[in-house]
Enzyme design. Structure first.
Site, PDB file in Angstrom:
ATOM      1  CB  THR A 176      -0.888   0.013   1.273  1.00 13.94           C
ATOM      2  OG1 THR A 176      -1.643  -1.198   1.346  1.00 13.94           O
ATOM      3  CG2 THR A 176      -1.845   1.192   1.290  1.00 13.94           C
ATOM      4  CG  ASP A 207      -6.541  -0.888   5.640  1.00 12.13           C
ATOM      5  OD1 ASP A 207      -6.135  -1.786   4.879  1.00 12.13           O
ATOM      6  OD2 ASP A 207      -5.812   0.012   6.069  1.00 12.13           O
TER       7      ASP A 207
END
Length: 317
Positions: A176, A207
């Site tokens: 990420t 998330d």
């Protein structure tokens, strides 16, 4: 006037040194520095924290070194589904896109949605259509794939058949990118972008686009961008939890971030990391894995990048 600062990450779990060549590690560090300088330029020229985190994340989305945008992980169908979010700590305004297939820079679509103000999140084809209507650059889905990610997908699918998924390296699994910043007006912002994990189920959302889980910013407290096992981050509302510990318990940024990453998540045995910045420009970057792509320009304008334990101090930004 506050003293601006910015911090970024490019994914945790980094991985044995042998997973990449020294040239690849060097290229990743160079792109971390480029991302920091892009965000720093915004801060130095009177831009907002939102401007800075968007600029930094865009550089990482365009780099094949990281799992976001160009170079994103493939899902189980061999497709790229992209997630991103951004949050303005001054107003708590936020925007997010998820499962996008054609947006070159998902973080910019998240910002455009935030600024439109009528919704926080769009998904799939609706996100792609919104970006195109907003005048943002859209591309053929083939743009996002790289040979390195194709090899990672083949490896993970082979491991899934053999029942050895748990022994996969972090380089095979996920990653990420994210950024947090404090601007001269004292405002905070955070942004996160990802391709998810390799061989993820089609339509899976982690998330990164979830406000409060992978991304959160609130003036007077902190801005946070996380990286790791998204399902656990969502259940712990990880980014918001750090802000809450600071607000309700009076903990420092370091103490709150350390508690969440090193202790609250410990029972799950998952890789986790984050970058965070508080209202004074102090930076935290804890991770519980072998390493994390990370970097910062602190309140004194000093630039540093790192992948593993060694931090490379690069001097004045």
């Amino acid at each position: 006037m506050a003293r601006p600062a910015i911090a970024i990450h490019g994914g945790c779990g980094v991985m044995a040194q042998l997973d990449l060549s020294e040239a690849e590690w060097s290229a990743a560090r160079e792109d971390l520095a480029r991302a920091l300088r892009a965000g720093w330029a915004k801060l130095q020229n009177g831009g907002t924290a939102v401007d800075a985190v968007e600029a930094a994340v865009m550089v990482m989305e365009d780099s094949p070194q990281f799992n976001a945008g160009h170079g994103a992980a493939f899902n189980a169908a061999g497709e790229n589904e992209l997630d991103s979010s951004i949050m303005d700590g001054a107003t708590l305004a936020a925007g997010a896109v998820c499962a996008a297939r054609r947006i070159r820079n998902p973080v910019s679509a998240a910002r455009a949605l935030m600024e439109r103000g009528d919704s926080v999140m769009l998904t799939g084809q609706a996100a792609d259509r919104f970006a195109e209507e907003a005048g943002l650059r859209v591309v053929d889905p083939s743009y996002f794939g790289t040979e390195r990610r194709r090899k990672a997908l083949a490896s993970m699918q082979a491991r899934a058949k053999a029942g050895t998924t748990l022994t996969a390296s972090e380089a095979e699994k996920h990653g990420t990118v994210g950024a947090v910043a404090l601007d001269a007006a004292g405002h905070l912002a955070a942004a996160t972008s990802t391709g998810g994990f390799t061989n993820k189920p089609v339509g899976r959302i982690g998330d990164s686009p979830i406000i409060g889980a992978g991304t959160y910013a609130r003036d007077g407290a902190c801005a946070v961008s996380g990286t790791g096992k998204g399902e656990v981050f969502i259940r712990h509302v990880l980014a918001h939890e750090i802000a809450s510990r600071m607000a309700y318990l009076g903990e420092s940024l370091d103490a709150a971030a350390e508690q969440v990453v090193m202790r609250d998540l410990a029972p799950y045995g998952v890789g986790a990391g984050l970058v965070a910045i508080d209202a004074e420009g102090r930076i935290a970057a804890p991770f519980n894995t072998d390493g994390m792509f990370r970097g910062w320009i602190d309140r004194d304008g000093r630039l540093a990048v790192a992948t593993h334990a060694e931090v490379f101090e690069l001097g004045a930004a």
